[in-house]
Design a protein around this motif. Structure first.
Motif, PDB file in Angstrom:
ATOM      1  N   GLY A  78     -51.293  77.548 -79.944  1.00 48.92           N
ATOM      2  CA  GLY A  78     -51.966  78.825 -79.759  1.00 48.92           C
ATOM      3  C   GLY A  78     -52.296  79.176 -78.327  1.00 48.92           C
ATOM      4  O   GLY A  78     -52.927  80.206 -78.078  1.00 48.92           O
ATOM      5  N   ALA A  79     -51.873  78.345 -77.393  1.00 47.26           N
ATOM      6  CA  ALA A  79     -52.172  78.677 -75.995  1.00 47.26           C
ATOM      7  C   ALA A  79     -51.256  79.773 -75.473  1.00 47.26           C
ATOM      8  O   ALA A  79     -51.655  80.568 -74.629  1.00 47.26           O
ATOM      9  N   ILE A  80     -50.029  79.795 -75.966  1.00 44.18           N
ATOM     10  CA  ILE A  80     -49.085  80.854 -75.601  1.00 44.18           C
ATOM     11  C   ILE A  80     -48.631  81.512 -76.892  1.00 44.18           C
ATOM     12  O   ILE A  80     -48.199  80.820 -77.822  1.00 44.18           O
TER      13      ILE A  80
ATOM     14  N   LEU B 288     -55.789  74.822 -71.607  1.00 39.46           N
ATOM     15  CA  LEU B 288     -56.756  73.972 -70.932  1.00 39.46           C
ATOM     16  C   LEU B 288     -56.554  73.967 -69.423  1.00 39.46           C
ATOM     17  O   LEU B 288     -57.311  73.336 -68.687  1.00 39.46           O
ATOM     18  N   SER B 289     -55.518  74.672 -68.961  1.00 47.81           N
ATOM     19  CA  SER B 289     -55.251  74.813 -67.526  1.00 47.81           C
ATOM     20  C   SER B 289     -55.167  73.467 -66.821  1.00 47.81           C
ATOM     21  O   SER B 289     -55.633  73.313 -65.698  1.00 47.81           O
ATOM     22  N   LEU B 290     -54.602  72.514 -67.489  1.00 47.16           N
ATOM     23  CA  LEU B 290     -54.511  71.182 -66.905  1.00 47.16           C
ATOM     24  C   LEU B 290     -53.076  70.694 -66.750  1.00 47.16           C
ATOM     25  O   LEU B 290     -52.703  70.147 -65.722  1.00 47.16           O
ATOM     26  N   CYS B 291     -52.265  70.878 -67.787  1.00 49.86           N
ATOM     27  CA  CYS B 291     -50.950  70.225 -67.767  1.00 49.86           C
ATOM     28  C   CYS B 291     -49.973  70.911 -66.824  1.00 49.86           C
ATOM     29  O   CYS B 291     -49.108  70.275 -66.256  1.00 49.86           O
ATOM     30  N   ASN B 292     -50.083  72.232 -66.702  1.00 52.03           N
ATOM     31  CA  ASN B 292     -49.233  72.995 -65.792  1.00 52.03           C
ATOM     32  C   ASN B 292     -47.761  73.001 -66.200  1.00 52.03           C
ATOM     33  O   ASN B 292     -46.906  73.447 -65.441  1.00 52.03           O
ATOM     34  N   GLY B 293     -47.462  72.496 -67.403  1.00 58.74           N
ATOM     35  CA  GLY B 293     -46.071  72.388 -67.839  1.00 58.74           C
ATOM     36  C   GLY B 293     -45.343  73.709 -67.897  1.00 58.74           C
ATOM     37  O   GLY B 293     -44.166  73.795 -67.535  1.00 58.74           O
ATOM     38  N   CYS B 294     -46.025  74.744 -68.352  1.00 59.42           N
ATOM     39  CA  CYS B 294     -45.369  76.046 -68.471  1.00 59.42           C
ATOM     40  C   CYS B 294     -44.981  76.593 -67.104  1.00 59.42           C
ATOM     41  O   CYS B 294     -43.895  77.151 -66.929  1.00 59.42           O
TER      42      CYS B 294
END
Ligand code: SF4
Ligand code: SF4
Length: 68
Positions: free
Chosen positions: A61-63, A11-17
């Motif tokens: 499923g995002a990564i 979702l390109s929001l949390c930026n945690g990665c």
């Protein structure tokens, strides 16, 4: 090396990665994905395959592993 890729599920929001990657190899592209968000991607050359990004990502499923 089996590196991970960030898919359109992100979702390109949390930026945690990006914040947690120990080698800063997760990049944010200027191109947008199907969600209209900036596409995140992993530089496979620098990725050390530590798996931390997989553990902290809140979106299933995002990564994923490259072979998947
Ligand atoms: S597996 Fe580790 S080194 Fe590779 S992108 Fe994820 S956090 Fe960064
Ligand atoms: S942690 Fe997951 S959801 Fe958050 S920006 Fe990274 S890939 Fe996207």
């Amino acid at each position: 090396m089996a590196y991970k890729i960030v898919t359109d599920n992100c979702l390109s929001l949390c930026n945690g990665c990006v914040d947690i990657c120990p080698v800063a190899c997760i990049k944010i592209d200027t191109e947008v994905n199907i969600n209209g968000k900036n596409q995140y991607w992993i530089d496979s050359i620098d990725c050390i395959d530590c798996g931390i990004c997989l553990k902290i990502c809140p979106v299933v499923g995002a990564i994923v592993a490259e072979e998947k």
